[in-house]
Design a protein around this motif. Structure first.
Motif, PDB file in Angstrom:
ATOM      1  N   GLY A  57       0.792  -1.217   0.000  1.00 10.17           N
ATOM      2  CA  GLY A  57       0.000   0.000   0.000  1.00 10.17           C
ATOM      3  C   GLY A  57       0.826   1.269   0.000  1.00 10.17           C
ATOM      4  O   GLY A  57       1.944   1.301   0.527  1.00 10.17           O
ATOM      5  N   SER A  58       0.267   2.303  -0.582  1.00  4.53           N
ATOM      6  CA  SER A  58       0.810   3.658  -0.469  1.00  4.53           C
ATOM      7  C   SER A  58      -0.316   4.544   0.049  1.00  4.53           C
ATOM      8  O   SER A  58      -1.464   4.421  -0.387  1.00  4.53           O
ATOM      9  N   HIS A  59       0.015   5.438   0.967  1.00  3.88           N
ATOM     10  CA  HIS A  59      -1.009   6.138   1.732  1.00  3.88           C
ATOM     11  C   HIS A  59      -0.689   7.630   1.810  1.00  3.88           C
ATOM     12  O   HIS A  59       0.433   8.013   2.165  1.00  3.88           O
ATOM     13  N   LEU A  60      -1.683   8.431   1.476  1.00  6.14           N
ATOM     14  CA  LEU A  60      -1.540   9.883   1.500  1.00  6.14           C
ATOM     15  C   LEU A  60      -2.649  10.451   2.370  1.00  6.14           C
ATOM     16  O   LEU A  60      -3.826  10.158   2.162  1.00  6.14           O
ATOM     17  N   GLY A  61      -2.270  11.236   3.364  1.00  9.72           N
ATOM     18  CA  GLY A  61      -3.244  11.868   4.241  1.00  9.72           C
ATOM     19  C   GLY A  61      -3.097  13.371   4.235  1.00  9.72           C
ATOM     20  O   GLY A  61      -1.987  13.890   4.399  1.00  9.72           O
ATOM     21  N   ILE A  62      -4.203  14.062   4.033  1.00 10.70           N
ATOM     22  CA  ILE A  62      -4.217  15.518   4.108  1.00 10.70           C
ATOM     23  C   ILE A  62      -4.963  15.899   5.379  1.00 10.70           C
ATOM     24  O   ILE A  62      -6.174  15.678   5.494  1.00 10.70           O
ATOM     25  N   ASN A  63      -4.240  16.425   6.347  1.00  8.97           N
ATOM     26  CA  ASN A  63      -4.818  16.786   7.635  1.00  8.97           C
ATOM     27  C   ASN A  63      -5.338  18.216   7.584  1.00  8.97           C
ATOM     28  O   ASN A  63      -4.626  19.123   7.147  1.00  8.97           O
ATOM     29  N   THR A  64      -6.579  18.398   8.030  1.00 14.99           N
ATOM     30  CA  THR A  64      -7.260  19.673   7.790  1.00 14.99           C
ATOM     31  C   THR A  64      -7.583  20.450   9.056  1.00 14.99           C
ATOM     32  O   THR A  64      -8.148  21.539   8.971  1.00 14.99           O
ATOM     33  N   SER A  65      -7.273  19.919  10.242  1.00 16.42           N
ATOM     34  CA  SER A  65      -7.584  20.666  11.454  1.00 16.42           C
ATOM     35  C   SER A  65      -6.662  21.883  11.577  1.00 16.42           C
ATOM     36  O   SER A  65      -5.557  21.902  11.026  1.00 16.42           O
ATOM     37  N   LYS A  66      -7.105  22.882  12.325  1.00 15.53           N
ATOM     38  CA  LYS A  66      -6.301  24.097  12.474  1.00 15.53           C
ATOM     39  C   LYS A  66      -5.040  23.856  13.280  1.00 15.53           C
ATOM     40  O   LYS A  66      -4.108  24.657  13.230  1.00 15.53           O
ATOM     41  N   TYR A  67      -4.990  22.734  14.022  1.00 14.00           N
ATOM     42  CA  TYR A  67      -3.812  22.440  14.840  1.00 14.00           C
ATOM     43  C   TYR A  67      -2.735  21.667  14.085  1.00 14.00           C
ATOM     44  O   TYR A  67      -1.587  21.645  14.502  1.00 14.00           O
ATOM     45  N   ASN A  68      -3.115  21.023  12.987  1.00 13.36           N
ATOM     46  CA  ASN A  68      -2.149  20.202  12.264  1.00 13.36           C
ATOM     47  C   ASN A  68      -2.476  20.172  10.785  1.00 13.36           C
ATOM     48  O   ASN A  68      -2.766  19.122  10.210  1.00 13.36           O
ATOM     49  N   SER A  69      -2.445  21.327  10.163  1.00 13.99           N
ATOM     50  CA  SER A  69      -2.703  21.433   8.734  1.00 13.99           C
ATOM     51  C   SER A  69      -1.457  20.959   7.986  1.00 13.99           C
ATOM     52  O   SER A  69      -0.473  21.695   7.874  1.00 13.99           O
ATOM     53  N   SER A  70      -1.502  19.726   7.482  1.00 12.98           N
ATOM     54  CA  SER A  70      -0.272  19.118   6.975  1.00 12.98           C
ATOM     55  C   SER A  70      -0.584  17.949   6.051  1.00 12.98           C
ATOM     56  O   SER A  70      -1.744  17.589   5.839  1.00 12.98           O
ATOM     57  N   LEU A  71       0.475  17.349   5.529  1.00 12.94           N
ATOM     58  CA  LEU A  71       0.370  16.194   4.647  1.00 12.94           C
ATOM     59  C   LEU A  71       1.238  15.065   5.201  1.00 12.94           C
ATOM     60  O   LEU A  71       2.398  15.284   5.556  1.00 12.94           O
ATOM     61  N   ASP A  72       0.658  13.864   5.292  1.00 11.75           N
ATOM     62  CA  ASP A  72       1.374  12.670   5.735  1.00 11.75           C
ATOM     63  C   ASP A  72       1.490  11.698   4.568  1.00 11.75           C
ATOM     64  O   ASP A  72       0.617  11.651   3.686  1.00 11.75           O
TER      65      ASP A  72
END
Length: 405
Positions: free
Chosen positions: A235-250
């Protein structure tokens, strides 16, 4: 303990490999399991990876809904981490609760400072769609959200403070072993200050969209392995985090193996082992709260599932799942940190708010699944046997329905 668990699982796996195989009537795709990721108070802000134990790519397009409820509790605790290597060396010679590091003057004894208090029932909701990309590829797209609650009845019958403390008082653990009653039941107290002075604070009934995830899986053909009913997927996994505390990409990668055996009387056994690694905060879209200074989260997971098919080819399945995850903070800091909390006022666990961020997290999960060709439902409960309250106890339910064939 972990070595014994691995030995037991390995021995069981080897025994099963030698068992007599029968023709399978299975329409089930490997091990059916819901999303069982913990409602960890840091983890809910990151993507993380739910292990995939399917054996072939998704044929039908399905939608699924996943709901989880976990009780997280950590009394207020402060942490000082000396910056001077000589002070670190000196403190590392002392057991953590005897350390005498003085931190009053940042100029003469510089140190990082953090504090945390967590008291809430965290509910996580996921809405996902699964579909085929090609013959050996499929994709899951999942939207996750969180609700912070007091956990009052009847909305949290198993994960409420009352339920957990009733269990402690009447079955195991003793009276108020971690101070929930001392600090008050059914409350929300959720605040964290990181080492850079950033603050994360949540209140009762706070609801937020925490991210969207894209999980791609590839199911290669290995003739010799497949002939023995052993299947691999990557698997390959991409997460886009949208909360104001952790606006980021994993971003993460995973590898999983499943052994399938059909027995007499319409029984089927599946054993799965998976490993994954997630690079947290590969890209930060803006300033974020430091949710652990370990940039990588690695997970090892094992799952054993037995299924019984009915005459109508529906099935009932029971699973036992063991999962261990690397720590959120770099473990070397635990050699010299100093923790300060109200240790005299509760029996145990006053330090867990920070000490558990420096230890591996492990969980046992017990799953029941009912399936038929056009519907699947799973129920589970998840227990943290190390009792580090991350969370202490968690339950969940999952529904999956095909929408296109």
């Amino acid at each position: 303990m972990l070595k014994n668990i691995i030995l037991i699982i390995t021995c069981g796996f080897c025994f099963i490999l030698s068992a007599q195989q029968q023709d399978s009537i299975s329409f089930k795709n490997g091990i059916e399991k819901p999303n069982i990721l913990s409602t960890h108070h840091f983890g809910i802000f990151s993507a993380r990876i739910n292990t995939n134990f399917k054996i072939v790519s998704q044929k039908n397009t399905t939608i699924e809904f996943n709901s989880a409820s976990g009780n997280n509790f950590h009394p207020f605790v402060e942490t000082y981490i000396p910056k001077d290597p000589e002070v670190q060396k000196e403190q590392s010679k002392l057991i953590w609760y005897h350390r005498n590091f003085h931190f009053e003057n940042q100029e003469t004894t510089p140190a990082d400072y953090m504090n945390i208090v967590i008291d809430a029932v965290i509910k996580e909701f996921r809405l996902g769609i699964n579909f085929s990309l090609a013959k050996k590829h499929d994709l899951n797209v999942s939207l996750r959200s969180c609700l912070i609650t007091k956990g009052k009845h009847p909305f949290s019958p198993f994960t409420s403070d009352e339920s957990i403390e009733w269990f402690h008082s009447n079955i195991a653990g003793g009276e108020d072993p971690y101070g929930r009653r001392y600090y008050g039941l059914n409350q929300v107290n959720f605040k964290y200050q990181d080492r850079y002075g950033n603050t994360l604070e949540l209140y009762n009934n706070d609801f937020f969209l925490s991210g969207i995830e894209f999980n791609h899986h590839y199911y290669p053909t290995f003739s010799k392995l497949n002939a023995k009913n052993i299947y691999l997927n990557f698997g390959s996994h991409l997460g886009i985090n949208t909360s104001k505390y952790n606006s980021s990409l994993d971003f993460g990668l995973s590898a999983n193996a499943v052994k399938k055996i059909a027995f007499k009387n319409n029984y089927e056994f599946n054993a799965g082992v998976g490993i994954n690694v997630l690079r947290k905060n590969l890209i930060n879209f803006k300033d974020v709260v430091d949710l652990g200074n370990n940039p990588y989260l690695g997970t090892v997971e094992a799952d054993l599932q037995i299924s019984k098919y009915t005459k109508k080819k529906n099935y009932n399945a029971f699973s036992v799942n063991y999962q261990i995850q690397s720590s959120y903070n770099q473990q070397k800091e635990a050699d010299y940190y100093r923790l300060i909390g109200k240790w005299q006022e509760i029996n145990a666990g006053w330090h867990n708010g920070f000490s558990t961020l420096y230890t591996k997290l492990s969980f046992w999960t017990f799953i029941y699944t009912y399936g038929r060709p056009n519907f699947t439902m799973s129920l589970y409960f998840k227990e943290d046997l190390y009792v580090n309250n991350a969370p202490d106890f968690q339950t969940g339910i999952n529904f999956k329905v095909p929408i296109f064939k």
